[in-house]
Design a protein around this motif. Structure first.
Motif, mmCIF file in Angstrom:
data_model
loop_
_atom_site.group_PDB
_atom_site.id
_atom_site.type_symbol
_atom_site.label_atom_id
_atom_site.label_comp_id
_atom_site.label_asym_id
_atom_site.label_seq_id
_atom_site.Cartn_x
_atom_site.Cartn_y
_atom_site.Cartn_z
ATOM 1 N N MET A 1 43.327 22.719 63.265
ATOM 2 C CA MET A 1 42.918 23.681 64.284
ATOM 3 C C MET A 1 41.403 23.863 64.293
ATOM 4 S SD MET A 1 43.845 25.980 66.525
ATOM 5 C CE MET A 1 43.491 27.566 67.166
ATOM 6 N N TYR A 4 39.406 21.155 66.097
ATOM 7 C CA TYR A 4 39.446 21.245 67.552
ATOM 8 C C TYR A 4 38.510 22.339 68.062
ATOM 9 C CZ TYR A 4 43.423 18.111 67.201
ATOM 10 O OH TYR A 4 44.227 17.031 66.935
ATOM 11 N N VAL A 72 46.842 27.118 78.466
ATOM 12 C CA VAL A 72 46.465 26.209 77.379
ATOM 13 C C VAL A 72 46.943 26.762 76.043
ATOM 14 C CG1 VAL A 72 44.512 25.278 76.075
ATOM 15 C CG2 VAL A 72 44.556 25.067 78.554
ATOM 16 N N TRP A 76 49.390 24.841 73.629
ATOM 17 C CA TRP A 76 48.937 24.537 72.264
ATOM 18 C C TRP A 76 50.059 24.818 71.262
ATOM 19 C CZ3 TRP A 76 44.459 22.292 70.646
ATOM 20 C CH2 TRP A 76 44.264 22.255 69.266
ATOM 21 N N ARG A 77 50.743 25.941 71.475
ATOM 22 C CA ARG A 77 51.867 26.310 70.603
ATOM 23 C C ARG A 77 52.906 25.205 70.523
ATOM 24 N NH1 ARG A 77 53.800 31.446 73.191
ATOM 25 N NH2 ARG A 77 55.092 29.840 74.076
ATOM 26 N N ALA A 79 52.335 21.979 71.125
ATOM 27 C CA ALA A 79 51.700 20.657 70.999
ATOM 28 C C ALA A 79 52.126 19.904 69.747
ATOM 29 C CB ALA A 79 50.179 20.801 71.023
ATOM 30 N N TYR A 85 47.366 15.116 72.576
ATOM 31 C CA TYR A 85 47.707 16.292 73.385
ATOM 32 C C TYR A 85 46.744 17.437 73.060
ATOM 33 C CZ TYR A 85 50.940 19.621 75.662
ATOM 34 O OH TYR A 85 51.523 20.554 76.476
ATOM 35 N N ARG A 86 46.529 17.670 71.781
ATOM 36 C CA ARG A 86 45.603 18.738 71.376
ATOM 37 C C ARG A 86 44.169 18.432 71.795
ATOM 38 N NH1 ARG A 86 47.553 21.706 65.861
ATOM 39 N NH2 ARG A 86 49.457 22.515 66.801
ATOM 40 N N LEU A 89 43.927 19.341 75.453
ATOM 41 C CA LEU A 89 43.853 20.805 75.611
ATOM 42 C C LEU A 89 42.483 21.331 75.174
ATOM 43 C CD1 LEU A 89 47.420 21.730 74.304
ATOM 44 C CD2 LEU A 89 46.629 21.706 76.686
ATOM 45 N N THR A 90 41.925 20.739 74.127
ATOM 46 C CA THR A 90 40.595 21.141 73.647
ATOM 47 C C THR A 90 39.537 20.865 74.712
ATOM 48 O OG1 THR A 90 41.224 20.733 71.347
ATOM 49 C CG2 THR A 90 38.864 20.715 71.842
#
Length: 151
Positions: A1, A4, A72, A76-77, A79, A85-86, A89-90
């Motif tokens: 996390m 990102y 988003v 993310w939850r 992902a 994918y992350r 979203l980032t």
């Protein structure tokens, strides 16, 4: 996390730095060469979205920003461990934040990258992050979600 968040912060910083550089070095409306035949730097202000759509409707962009960040967060939850994918979203978060900073500070967004080989909207780093991020998320959701591709 954390990685990102660092990527998002770095991209927002790059976006803001490029915009500040353009404001300080290229006159409004001026075009200067960057990569001949590919990209020029054209300093414009945009109170709308791409191609000045919804020009002057800042309230709409503030609502879209909040809704986008909520979506988003929800994505993310879900992902899992998918790095792509992350990353997508980032990039969406970075692009959203880069442009909302301009809208909050100036009630407009500074754009600068003009594609010389085609007629396309002049854009900025945040716009590029948004576009690439959305493409990554769409490709992931359409072709890899639920198929075990979590690397």
């Amino acid at each position: 996390m954390i990685s990102y968040l660092i990527i998002a912060a770095a991209l927002v910083g790059l976006d803001q730095w490029v915009k500040a550089w353009i404001i300080g070095h290229v006159a409004l409306g001026q075009t200067v060469g960057f990569i001949p035949g590919v990209v020029s730097l054209t300093h414009i202000k945009n109170t709308g979205a791409a191609f000045s759509i919804l020009e002057g409707k800042q309230w709409f962009f503030y609502i879209i920003t909040v809704v986008s960040l909520i979506i988003v967060g929800m994505l993310w939850r879900d992902a899992g461990k998918s790095r792509w994918y992350r990353l997508g979203l980032t990039l969406i978060v970075a692009g959203t934040l880069g442009n909302v900073i301009d809208r909050l500070r100036f009630q407009e967004v500074t754009d600068m990258f003009q594609l010389d080989f085609m007629n396309f909207a002049i854009f900025n780093v945040a716009d590029a992050c948004l576009t690439v991020g959305v493409l990554i998320v769409l490709v992931y959701l359409l072709f890899f979600d639920g198929k075990g591709a979590h690397r």
